[in-house]
Write a protein that holds these residues in place. Structure first.
Motif, PDB file in Angstrom:
ATOM      1  N   PHE A   5      69.433 -53.047   2.539  1.00 57.48           N
ATOM      2  CA  PHE A   5      69.374 -53.718   3.835  1.00 57.48           C
ATOM      3  C   PHE A   5      68.558 -52.890   4.826  1.00 57.48           C
ATOM      4  O   PHE A   5      67.667 -53.413   5.507  1.00 57.48           O
ATOM      5  CB  PHE A   5      70.791 -53.933   4.374  1.00 57.48           C
ATOM      6  CG  PHE A   5      70.842 -54.419   5.799  1.00 57.48           C
ATOM      7  CD1 PHE A   5      70.782 -55.768   6.081  1.00 57.48           C
ATOM      8  CD2 PHE A   5      70.936 -53.523   6.859  1.00 57.48           C
ATOM      9  CE1 PHE A   5      70.822 -56.227   7.391  1.00 57.48           C
ATOM     10  CE2 PHE A   5      70.983 -53.968   8.167  1.00 57.48           C
ATOM     11  CZ  PHE A   5      70.926 -55.321   8.434  1.00 57.48           C
ATOM     12  N   PHE A   9      65.049 -53.849   6.379  1.00 62.27           N
ATOM     13  CA  PHE A   9      65.036 -53.972   7.832  1.00 62.27           C
ATOM     14  C   PHE A   9      63.927 -53.134   8.456  1.00 62.27           C
ATOM     15  O   PHE A   9      63.132 -53.617   9.271  1.00 62.27           O
ATOM     16  CB  PHE A   9      66.391 -53.544   8.397  1.00 62.27           C
ATOM     17  CG  PHE A   9      66.379 -53.291   9.879  1.00 62.27           C
ATOM     18  CD1 PHE A   9      66.198 -54.334  10.777  1.00 62.27           C
ATOM     19  CD2 PHE A   9      66.526 -52.006  10.379  1.00 62.27           C
ATOM     20  CE1 PHE A   9      66.172 -54.104  12.146  1.00 62.27           C
ATOM     21  CE2 PHE A   9      66.508 -51.767  11.738  1.00 62.27           C
ATOM     22  CZ  PHE A   9      66.327 -52.811  12.625  1.00 62.27           C
ATOM     23  N   VAL A 126      72.284 -61.392   3.536  1.00 63.20           N
ATOM     24  CA  VAL A 126      72.125 -60.011   4.007  1.00 63.20           C
ATOM     25  C   VAL A 126      70.648 -59.641   4.108  1.00 63.20           C
ATOM     26  O   VAL A 126      70.197 -59.056   5.096  1.00 63.20           O
ATOM     27  CB  VAL A 126      72.873 -59.029   3.078  1.00 63.20           C
ATOM     28  CG1 VAL A 126      72.466 -57.582   3.362  1.00 63.20           C
ATOM     29  CG2 VAL A 126      74.373 -59.193   3.248  1.00 63.20           C
ATOM     30  N   ILE A 127      69.867 -60.012   3.075  1.00 66.61           N
ATOM     31  CA  ILE A 127      68.431 -59.756   3.134  1.00 66.61           C
ATOM     32  C   ILE A 127      67.804 -60.600   4.234  1.00 66.61           C
ATOM     33  O   ILE A 127      66.929 -60.142   4.985  1.00 66.61           O
ATOM     34  CB  ILE A 127      67.770 -60.067   1.778  1.00 66.61           C
ATOM     35  CG1 ILE A 127      68.296 -59.122   0.712  1.00 66.61           C
ATOM     36  CG2 ILE A 127      66.256 -59.936   1.878  1.00 66.61           C
ATOM     37  CD1 ILE A 127      68.024 -57.662   0.979  1.00 66.61           C
ATOM     38  N   ALA A 130      68.379 -58.887   7.404  1.00 65.89           N
ATOM     39  CA  ALA A 130      67.438 -57.778   7.582  1.00 65.89           C
ATOM     40  C   ALA A 130      66.103 -58.298   8.104  1.00 65.89           C
ATOM     41  O   ALA A 130      65.480 -57.670   8.971  1.00 65.89           O
ATOM     42  CB  ALA A 130      67.237 -57.040   6.253  1.00 65.89           C
ATOM     43  N   GLY A 262      73.461 -63.115   8.703  1.00 70.49           N
ATOM     44  CA  GLY A 262      74.275 -61.934   8.477  1.00 70.49           C
ATOM     45  C   GLY A 262      75.759 -62.174   8.635  1.00 70.49           C
ATOM     46  O   GLY A 262      76.571 -61.465   8.036  1.00 70.49           O
TER      47      GLY A 262
END
Length: 396
Positions: A5, A9, A126-127, A130, A262
């Motif tokens: 992550f 990010f 989650v990706i 990011a 997220g």
């Protein structure tokens, strides 16, 4: 997952820094709107070429080496971008930068390696978060560094800052990122007969369910990329905005996207299923982009862009999750690479078409066209995907 992550990010912050700058960089070299969008599409053309290649190489050699290689290349290309003195140099720098950006397919494959089917939408989210957070910090930083003056922005400082951030991501990956692909999986891949990367890409598209999902992902990205690459030129003409103001707005869109991808996407996918989220997300994306031409005040523009950001944040990770369910363990890198290639092709064709429509038919026409396309996507998703959701157990 946490280390990946942060790596993605930081890398996306570097990418986001140059987003509000590039249209002004192109116009600095006297490029017309359709040439400016071609400049932005160049990045995606080379990313299209590299994504399946890097995806397959990550299947063979592991995710970590490919991520490290591409991060190192990004450092070099951002420095090159900062010192570009001609339009041709700018095009070449963006081409090499796009080639290294093919690593995103590897990042998605990494997530598919380490998540269960029930949690995969959350992992993809989650990706996506990011990405969203990268677009919060990146465009805002790039806009501040470039300045509010549309006629005389600072082109060098944002690019060199992006290079420094990519260098930090490279160091973090060396120290903290572990390999996600097991030795057994790599051994199976090594024993498989070799296939050409593009042969694999077309074979992937020929699988009916997988081909439909990738096609819908293509259309969502096609519309969003057309908006993204013409937006700074639209706001410059409508409101007189420069890089700084556009940077703040893209940062706001990043906040919206990060909150959904997220925090909410995992719970929403479990409750409603990924198929329904694709349908609702594509409809909202269409409504939001269709409202942009009617935004004669900043307040209305914020409402329109918030709606489209919510739509894109719902549809994209849901489609990526559904695509990953169609791939076995030994082919995830290749399938996700094929998916990213299709999305990247959309980032080539979307800006090109939007630029032509913007230059030849008027600044509002790309958004009307995007609205129609997304209505079609929503209708297809309603008929074909409304009952699709994560399987209960991984059959890979």
């Amino acid at each position: 997952m946490l280390v990946l992550f942060f790596v993605v990010f930081i890398d996306l912050v570097g990418f986001g820094i140059v987003i509000p700058l590039l249209p002004f960089f192109g116009e600095h070299f006297q490029a017309s709107p359709d040439v400016v969008t071609l400049l932005l599409a160049t990045y995606s053309i080379t990313q299209l070429i590299s994504a399946p290649v890097l995806g397959r190489l990550s299947d063979k050699y592991g995710r970590r080496p490919i991520l490290l290689f591409s991060l190192l290349g990004s450092i070099i290309t951002y420095v090159w971008l900062g010192f570009a003195e001609t339009l041709m140099m700018l095009f070449i720098a963006r081409a090499f930068n796009g080639f290294m950006a093919g690593n995103i397919a590897t990042a998605f494959a990494y997530i598919a390696d380490i998540t269960t089917p029930e949690n995969r939408a959350k992992g993809m989210g989650v990706i996506g978060a990011a990405f969203g957070l990268g677009f919060i910090a990146g465009p805002a930083i790039g806009g501040i560094l470039a300045g509010p003056d549309a006629a005389n922005p600072n082109f060098q400082l944002p690019a060199l800052t992006a290079a420094a951030l990519s260098a930090f991501a490279f160091i973090l990956a060396i120290v903290k990122l572990k390999e996600s692909l097991s030795e057994d999986a790599r051994a199976k891949i090594a024993n498989m007969p070799p296939r050409k990367h593009w042969q694999s890409f077309f074979e992937t598209l020929m699988r009916p369910r997988l081909g439909l999902l990738i096609a819908l992902s293509f259309l969502c990205t096609f519309v969003f990329a057309g908006m993204e690459t013409t937006f700074a030129m639209w706001t410059r003409r409508e409101f007189g905005w420069g890089p700084e103001q556009n940077g703040y707005l893209f940062a706001f869109l990043g906040i919206v996207s990060a909150l959904i991808q997220g925090g909410l996407i995992g719970r929403l996918s479990k409750k409603f299923g990924e198929g329904k989220l694709v349908m609702v997300g594509s409809l909202l994306l269409g409504i939001g982009i269709g409202l942009i031409p009617f935004s004669d005040s900043v307040t209305l523009l914020l409402i329109a862009t918030t709606i489209l950001a919510i739509g894109f944040a719902l549809s994209t990770p849901s489609l990526n999750s559904l695509i990953s369910f169609e791939a076995g363990e030994t082919e995830r890198g290749g399938v996700m690479g094929a998916s990213r290639s299709a999305a990247t092709l959309a980032r080539v064709l979307g800006p090109i078409l939007a630029g032509i429509l913007f230059a030849q038919l008027g600044r509002d026409i790309p958004y009307y066209a995007g609205f129609v396309i997304m209505l079609i996507v929503a209708a297809i998703a309603l008929v074909k995907l409304s009952n699709q959701r994560a399987p209960k157990a991984d059959k890979a």
